[in-house]
Write a protein that holds these residues in place. Structure first.
Motif, PDB file in Angstrom:
ATOM      1  N   LYS A   1       0.952  -1.191  -0.065  1.00 44.65           N
ATOM      2  CA  LYS A   1      -0.012   0.010  -0.064  1.00 44.65           C
ATOM      3  C   LYS A   1       0.867   1.230  -0.138  1.00 44.65           C
ATOM      4  CE  LYS A   1      -3.666   2.367   2.815  1.00 44.65           C
ATOM      5  NZ  LYS A   1      -4.526   2.113   4.005  1.00 44.65           N
TER       6      LYS A   1
ATOM      7  N   ALA B   1      -3.985   0.694  -7.726  1.00 48.98           N
ATOM      8  CA  ALA B   1      -4.252   0.936  -6.324  1.00 48.98           C
ATOM      9  C   ALA B   1      -5.634   0.378  -5.987  1.00 48.98           C
ATOM     10  CB  ALA B   1      -4.361   2.334  -6.028  1.00 48.98           C
TER      11      ALA B   1
ATOM     12  N   GLU C   1      -6.046  -3.371  -5.932  1.00 46.65           N
ATOM     13  CA  GLU C   1      -5.026  -3.920  -4.719  1.00 46.65           C
ATOM     14  C   GLU C   1      -5.890  -3.769  -3.448  1.00 46.65           C
ATOM     15  OE1 GLU C   1      -0.640  -3.116  -6.715  1.00 46.65           O
ATOM     16  OE2 GLU C   1      -1.326  -1.814  -5.153  1.00 46.65           O
TER      17      GLU C   1
ATOM     18  N   LEU D   1      -6.915  -0.364  -2.202  1.00 43.79           N
ATOM     19  CA  LEU D   1      -6.897   0.766  -1.938  1.00 43.79           C
ATOM     20  C   LEU D   1      -8.343   1.652  -2.110  1.00 43.79           C
ATOM     21  CD1 LEU D   1      -3.883   0.262  -1.976  1.00 43.79           C
ATOM     22  CD2 LEU D   1      -3.594   2.435  -1.926  1.00 43.79           C
TER      23      LEU D   1
ATOM     24  N   GLU E   1      -8.382   7.334  -0.462  1.00 43.52           N
ATOM     25  CA  GLU E   1      -7.050   7.142  -0.105  1.00 43.52           C
ATOM     26  C   GLU E   1      -6.063   7.782  -1.266  1.00 43.52           C
ATOM     27  OE1 GLU E   1      -6.463   3.195   2.908  1.00 43.52           O
ATOM     28  OE2 GLU E   1      -6.917   3.008   0.879  1.00 43.52           O
TER      29      GLU E   1
END
Length: 108
Positions: free
Chosen positions: A39, A65, A68, A70, A74
């Motif tokens: 992250k 992101a 994955e 996120l 964020e």
């Protein structure tokens, strides 16, 4: 890294497979060389892409992101942080590039 490459990178990977293989191995080695978690590395890479004024790289890192896990908040926060470090105009540009992808993801 996402299997689907943007057209320019895909062209290089297809036309110059040995170069792409070595470039990818170099990126993997760099990623594994330090203590940052997945992250953190993704957020740092996104910030660097915003700072480097690379719209395509911002799009790519936001897509990765989100894949994955996120959150939209964020990745958008990275662009907001850029406003004080890189200047308001560059932060706004970065946020617009981030939102190109986060808004697209919300439509899916």
């Amino acid at each position: 890294m996402s299997e689907k490459l943007p057209s320019a990178a895909g062209h290089i990977a297809k036309s110059y497979p040995d170069i792409w293989k070595n470039y990818s191995a170099f990126g993997k080695a760099i990623s594994e060389a330090g203590p940052l978690d997945v992250k953190s590395k993704r957020l740092v890479n996104l910030a660097l892409a915003i700072g480097g004024r690379s719209e395509g790289a911002v799009h790519s890192h936001v897509r990765q992101a989100l894949e994955e896990g996120l959150t939209k908040a964020e990745v958008e926060h990275v662009a907001l942080l850029a406003m004080t470090t890189l200047g308001f105009p560059q932060g706004v540009a970065g946020l617009s590039w981030v939102k190109d992808i986060t808004d697209e993801a919300n439509r899916d």
